[in-house]
Design a protein around this motif. Structure first.
Motif, PDB file in Angstrom:
ATOM      1  N   LEU A   1      44.762  44.067  43.169  1.00 19.57           N
ATOM      2  CA  LEU A   1      44.571  45.495  42.916  1.00 19.57           C
ATOM      3  C   LEU A   1      45.018  46.308  44.125  1.00 19.57           C
ATOM      4  O   LEU A   1      45.699  47.323  43.980  1.00 19.57           O
ATOM      5  N   PHE A   2      44.636  45.862  45.327  1.00 19.44           N
ATOM      6  CA  PHE A   2      44.941  46.594  46.560  1.00 19.44           C
ATOM      7  C   PHE A   2      46.045  45.900  47.345  1.00 19.44           C
ATOM      8  O   PHE A   2      46.056  44.671  47.471  1.00 19.44           O
ATOM      9  N   PHE A   3      46.956  46.719  47.903  1.00 19.71           N
ATOM     10  CA  PHE A   3      47.994  46.159  48.763  1.00 19.71           C
ATOM     11  C   PHE A   3      47.525  46.111  50.208  1.00 19.71           C
ATOM     12  O   PHE A   3      47.643  45.097  50.880  1.00 19.71           O
ATOM     13  N   ASP A   4      47.045  47.248  50.718  1.00 16.31           N
ATOM     14  CA  ASP A   4      46.357  47.241  52.011  1.00 16.31           C
ATOM     15  C   ASP A   4      44.953  47.783  51.774  1.00 16.31           C
ATOM     16  O   ASP A   4      44.484  47.810  50.637  1.00 16.31           O
ATOM     17  N   GLU A   5      44.260  48.214  52.809  1.00 18.63           N
ATOM     18  CA  GLU A   5      42.862  48.610  52.635  1.00 18.63           C
ATOM     19  C   GLU A   5      42.680  49.970  51.968  1.00 18.63           C
ATOM     20  O   GLU A   5      41.581  50.309  51.531  1.00 18.63           O
TER      21      GLU A   5
ATOM     22  N   GLU B   1      42.252  39.524  42.097  1.00 17.98           N
ATOM     23  CA  GLU B   1      41.610  39.876  43.363  1.00 17.98           C
ATOM     24  C   GLU B   1      41.420  41.382  43.445  1.00 17.98           C
ATOM     25  O   GLU B   1      42.395  42.143  43.438  1.00 17.98           O
ATOM     26  N   ILE B   2      40.156  41.839  43.482  1.00 13.91           N
ATOM     27  CA  ILE B   2      39.888  43.282  43.486  1.00 13.91           C
ATOM     28  C   ILE B   2      39.081  43.730  44.715  1.00 13.91           C
ATOM     29  O   ILE B   2      38.802  44.917  44.867  1.00 13.91           O
TER      30      ILE B   2
ATOM     31  N   GLN C   1      35.871  46.650  37.591  1.00 15.10           N
ATOM     32  CA  GLN C   1      34.791  45.996  36.848  1.00 15.10           C
ATOM     33  C   GLN C   1      35.307  44.978  35.833  1.00 15.10           C
ATOM     34  O   GLN C   1      34.616  43.997  35.523  1.00 15.10           O
ATOM     35  N   ASN C   2      36.516  45.206  35.308  1.00 16.85           N
ATOM     36  CA  ASN C   2      37.091  44.307  34.292  1.00 16.85           C
ATOM     37  C   ASN C   2      38.519  43.927  34.678  1.00 16.85           C
ATOM     38  O   ASN C   2      39.478  44.230  33.947  1.00 16.85           O
ATOM     39  N   PRO C   3      38.695  43.265  35.815  1.00 19.07           N
ATOM     40  CA  PRO C   3      40.051  43.026  36.329  1.00 19.07           C
ATOM     41  C   PRO C   3      40.937  42.217  35.382  1.00 19.07           C
ATOM     42  O   PRO C   3      42.142  42.474  35.288  1.00 19.07           O
TER      43      PRO C   3
END
Length: 471
Positions: free
Chosen positions: A430-434, A348-349, A339-341
């Motif tokens: 935030l995410f490397f893969d899914e 990218e979140i 919500q607050n990257p």
């Protein structure tokens, strides 16, 4: 003596190559100064010449012996160095799994680039780009990094990673991808470590008890039970037999029994992680396709589990004499990161850093199997003024240059997925893969686990730093 890995053999080759190059340079220098002692090789004290092949074997033997001494010294200084912190024993799924498992292979595998791209040696056997949460916690506590199951017998008084990709609390979870070690099997492996490694090494029962009492046990399990079980009713019978409330109760009851089994084996200090907001994971979003940023109905299922987990941990802490529990409340923290990257340094979140497979695993595609690999044209499109394109390409492909981060303008497919096999600016994702977060995300989580919720952290009733001091 320690067992050689492929990485060690690679280092041997690199060392010998460097020595060969160095030797050539030395010979040239000595020739110019007429100091070279060629007679050592052209003849011995009996006047007999040494053949070229024997000469080569002798050279290799000397160099390899030197290298063994060098590596064994390095190994003892780094891997086996004394540390002030407690040893960590790690249980869970792919979020905590970071070790090679030859005889203990999971059906869901990493072991290829871009996994572990920030690491050296066997870093590819993890499901993120860099360090995992247990490794980061070990660094903060000045503890020796836990080793894989394969290495457990080599270093008995070191923490071990039992975590297994796709594993769950339930034995059938994740088995559609092949064999894994569910939580009950991981507890069994820990028992084997005690009997086959710790007892022979420490010899006396009271020393084993003291050692285990001082160790920290990290448990992160349950995500796969939802991702590969509860949310897959066409594949798993359990999800058709239980509603959300009953399923959470089933999981927490079974996990409670497993935690009690760990206690009976000597595990007194345990850190139990909540599940993250799985409804915000790219894997779930691609499957459910909600109108909002997260699938909140999935998050409600996870919150039900987390509530029951908190109650179960409280019950066990009161029931099991001498035990100490910390609950790592990661759900709200990761939700806050989404919500607050900008507060956490992310841009990218929604989408993962790497291009992912379409086979239901949510894992990264191997670069050599991805046709849309990074090209100079793609790099040029995302270049800020003043940086050389060739340098940026080198950084993307090999991570060999320490250049400033870019704003994310990397071209993406129409649906938003990555156009490159992996993103160059991984610190901004935030995410490397899914299904797994980046090292940058794990750093935030690990750091906040150290402190209690009353001190700005996410540990309850206290942080991991306080747990270490508990006697």
């Amino acid at each position: 003596m320690f067992a050689f890995t492929n990485a060690v053999y690679k280092q041997v080759g690199m060392f010998l190559l460097s020595q060969r190059t160095s030797s050539k340079s030395t010979v040239q220098m000595k020739k110019s100064s007429k100091v070279i002692t060629q007679e050592r090789w052209s003849g011995n004290k009996y006047g007999k010449s040494i053949s070229g092949s024997r000469k080569q074997r002798l050279t290799m033997l000397v160099l390899f012996s030197y290298l063994l001494l060098h590596l064994s010294g390095m190994f003892s200084m780094t891997c086996l160095a004394e540390s002030d912190g407690p040893n960590l024993y790690v249980f869970g799924d792919s979020i905590f799994d970071s070790g090679r498992k030859s005889a203990h292979a999971s059906g869901l595998k990493a072991g290829y680039m871009p996994y572990g791209i920030e690491c050296i040696w066997n870093g590819q056997f993890r499901f993120t780009n860099g360090k995992t949460i247990p490794e980061l916690i070990a660094s903060e506590l000045n503890s020796t990094k836990p080793v894989s199951i394969d290495e457990a017998n080599m270093v008995p008084e070191t923490g071990v990673i039992y975590a297994s990709a796709s594993a769950g609390i339930l034995p059938e979870t994740g088995k559609t991808f092949g064999e894994n070690y569910d939580m009950e099997k991981q507890v069994g492996l820990f028992k084997d470590t005690i009997e086959n490694s710790l007892r022979p090494k420490l010899q006396y029962a009271h020393r084993v008890t003291k050692y285990l009492s001082d160790s920290i046990f990290l448990i992160n399990i349950g995500s796969s039970d939802y991702i590969y079980n509860c949310l897959q009713p066409n594949k798993c019978n359990r999800s058709r037999q239980h509603n959300g409330e009953d399923f959470a109760a089933l999981l927490t009851t079974k996990l409670g029994n497993q935690l009690e089994d760990l206690y009976k084996l000597g595990a007194k200090k345990k850190v139990v992680f909540q599940l993250g907001p799985l409804g915000c994971w790219p894997y779930v979003l691609n499957m459910v396709k909600p109108a909002s940023n997260c699938a909140e109905d999935v998050n409600k299922l996870v919150s039900t589990f987390n509530d029951k987990l908190g109650a179960k941990v409280k019950e066990l802490s009161e029931k099991l004499e001498g035990s100490s529990f910390v609950t790592a409340r990661i759900f709200d923290l990761i939700k806050s990161m989404i919500q607050n990257p900008k507060d956490y340094g992310f841009q990218e979140i929604r989408w993962p850093c790497c291009a992912t497979k379409e086979n239901g695993t949510g894992l990264c595609i191997q670069p050599n199997k991805f046709k849309g690999e990074v090209s100079p044209e793609v790099v040029k499109a995302m270049m800020p003024p003043g940086l050389n394109v060739d340098q940026r390409v080198a950084q993307i492909q090999f991570q060999c240059l320490d250049l400033p981060p870019l704003n994310i303008t990397l071209p993406r497919m129409k649906d938003g997925k990555a156009l490159a096999a992996f993103c160059p600016e991984r610190k901004l994702y935030l995410f490397f893969d899914e299904l797994h977060l980046t090292q940058s995300s794990y750093k935030v989580i690990a750091n906040q686990c150290l402190n209690s919720t009353t001190s700005g952290g996410i540990g309850s009733p206290y942080g991991i730093s306080d747990l270490v001091e508990v006697k």
